[in-house]
Design an enzyme around this catalytic site. Structure first.
Site, mmCIF file in Angstrom:
data_model
loop_
_atom_site.group_PDB
_atom_site.id
_atom_site.type_symbol
_atom_site.label_atom_id
_atom_site.label_comp_id
_atom_site.label_asym_id
_atom_site.label_seq_id
_atom_site.Cartn_x
_atom_site.Cartn_y
_atom_site.Cartn_z
ATOM 1 N N LYS A 78 0.843 -1.203 0.000
ATOM 2 C CA LYS A 78 0.000 0.000 0.000
ATOM 3 C C LYS A 78 0.872 1.245 0.000
ATOM 4 O O LYS A 78 0.627 2.203 -0.745
ATOM 5 C CB LYS A 78 -0.924 -0.005 1.233
ATOM 6 C CG LYS A 78 -2.026 -1.053 1.159
ATOM 7 C CD LYS A 78 -2.749 -1.263 2.480
ATOM 8 C CE LYS A 78 -3.763 -2.397 2.330
ATOM 9 N NZ LYS A 78 -4.427 -2.770 3.582
ATOM 10 N N GLN A 83 -4.926 -1.692 9.737
ATOM 11 C CA GLN A 83 -4.743 -2.982 9.077
ATOM 12 C C GLN A 83 -5.303 -4.109 9.960
ATOM 13 O O GLN A 83 -5.007 -4.186 11.148
ATOM 14 C CB GLN A 83 -3.241 -3.212 8.790
ATOM 15 C CG GLN A 83 -2.934 -4.461 7.999
ATOM 16 C CD GLN A 83 -3.493 -4.443 6.574
ATOM 17 O OE1 GLN A 83 -3.631 -3.404 5.950
ATOM 18 N NE2 GLN A 83 -3.840 -5.603 6.063
ATOM 19 N N ASP A 131 -11.592 2.504 4.365
ATOM 20 C CA ASP A 131 -12.038 1.125 4.133
ATOM 21 C C ASP A 131 -13.561 1.012 4.055
ATOM 22 O O ASP A 131 -14.073 -0.048 3.681
ATOM 23 C CB ASP A 131 -11.596 0.231 5.301
ATOM 24 C CG ASP A 131 -10.215 -0.380 5.104
ATOM 25 O OD1 ASP A 131 -9.909 -0.798 3.975
ATOM 26 O OD2 ASP A 131 -9.470 -0.457 6.092
HETATM 27 N N1 GUN Z 1 -6.813 -6.943 5.968
HETATM 28 C C1 GUN Z 1 -7.081 -7.658 4.849
HETATM 29 N N2 GUN Z 1 -7.770 -6.896 3.960
HETATM 30 C C2 GUN Z 1 -7.929 -5.682 4.529
HETATM 31 C C3 GUN Z 1 -8.552 -4.477 4.092
HETATM 32 O O1 GUN Z 1 -9.114 -4.358 2.983
HETATM 33 N N3 GUN Z 1 -8.510 -3.440 4.978
HETATM 34 C C4 GUN Z 1 -7.918 -3.543 6.189
HETATM 35 N N4 GUN Z 1 -7.941 -2.468 6.987
HETATM 36 N N5 GUN Z 1 -7.328 -4.654 6.625
HETATM 37 C C5 GUN Z 1 -7.342 -5.710 5.788
#
Ligand code: GUN
Length: 282
Positions: free
Chosen positions: A49, A93, A116
């Site tokens: 990311k 995360q 998200d």
């Molecule tokens: N862990 C796995 N996929 C995601 C996601 O799309 N967002 C977040 N915050 N954590 C994750």
């Protein structure tokens, strides 16, 4: 002829447009990512990311907190990011370590910075058919990829396997919005094959290698593989790709399918939040 849906290429097209748009901005969007502990998969996701943000000219900051961080301390960090006018988007995360109340943490994120779309404000709006500030990245990426390949969802039977808050639940809502008929299957579903065999679209988001085999899919179905499983240091999905691809019309590979689309949608959500905040004079 089976079409292998190229999530990498589609994501590159989307991010190239984001890069152009960001390059014209004097103040750049800024994404904050909080990572707790050292879950190996999370390490890789967060690094990816950060790398993509850098490539697109989006500023990012990663707060790495130890696995024994207290819930209060973590909440405090979120409050600081909520207040910081330089930060447009906040992501915690997942998964979080056991001792932390995930619900309390996610709900602490200001909905207007919830990149998200996981807060009850944004998720609730999604469920009610209203406009949230953001749509969850993986489901949004799946819908976008199917749209790129002109897959019409109206009236189609979609079987979504997995009911997580990150993928299965929000995806089922997005598919309904596109007028699909949605079946949500999960670990307690009796006779999964009966459902998948009559499905036009199958999405597997479970994390179970070879869950979907050729005998479970009908000719011409669309297969979306959200699974990420590391076997002998190799990434594979939930679908037995080589045999299933012989029967279906469209299929996503792992890697190079939904993974890059998720990151592209995260970048898009960051830019959208930035623009919305600016439109409000924030
Ligand atoms: N862990 C796995 N996929 C995601 C996601 O799309 N967002 C977040 N915050 N954590 C994750």
């Amino acid at each position: 002829m089976t079409v292998i849906m190229d999530g990498k290429l589609t994501a590159e097209k989307i991010t190239a447009e984001i890069k152009t748009e960001v390059s014209a901005l004097t103040v750049k969007p800024k994404l904050a990512v909080i990572k707790v502990g050292d879950n190996p998969a999370s390490q890789i996701y967060v690094r990816n990311k950060q790398k993509k943000a850098l490539e697109l000219g989006i500023n990012s900051v990663v707060l790495e907190l130890p696995s024994n961080v207290s819930e209060e301390n973590l909440l405090e960090q979120i409050y600081i990011l909520n207040e910081d006018t330089d930060i447009n988007a906040v992501l915690v995360q997942l998964p979080l370590t056991e001792h932390i109340n995930k619900q309390r943490i996610i709900e602490a994120i200001e909905p207007i910075k919830d990149v998200d779309g996981f807060t009850s404000f944004n998720f609730g709006r999604l469920a009610l058919g209203y406009q949230p500030y953001t749509f969850p990245c993986t489901p949004k990426g799946i819908i976008r990829l199917m749209d790129e390949y002109n897959i019409n969802l109206e009236g189609k039977k979609a079987v979504v396997i997995g009911r997580s808050n990150i993928v299965g639940k929000p995806l089922s809502l997005l598919l309904q919005r596109q007028n699909a008929t949605v079946i949500m299957a999960h670990s307690k579903t009796i006779n999964l094959k009966e459902h998948t065999l009559s499905a036009d679209i199958i999405v597997s988001a479970v994390g179970h290698p070879n869950l979907i085999t050729a005998d479970m899919v009908s000719e011409g179905a669309v297969i979306i593989d959200v699974g990420i499983n590391r076997i002998d240091n190799k990434l594979i999905g939930d679908v037995d790709f080589n045999t299933v691809k012989e029967k279906v019309s469209f299929i996503t590979p792992v890697p190079g399918g939904i993974g890059p689309m998720t990151i592209a949608m995260l970048m898009e959500n960051t830019l959208e939040l930035y623009k919305f905040q600016k439109s409000l004079g924030l």
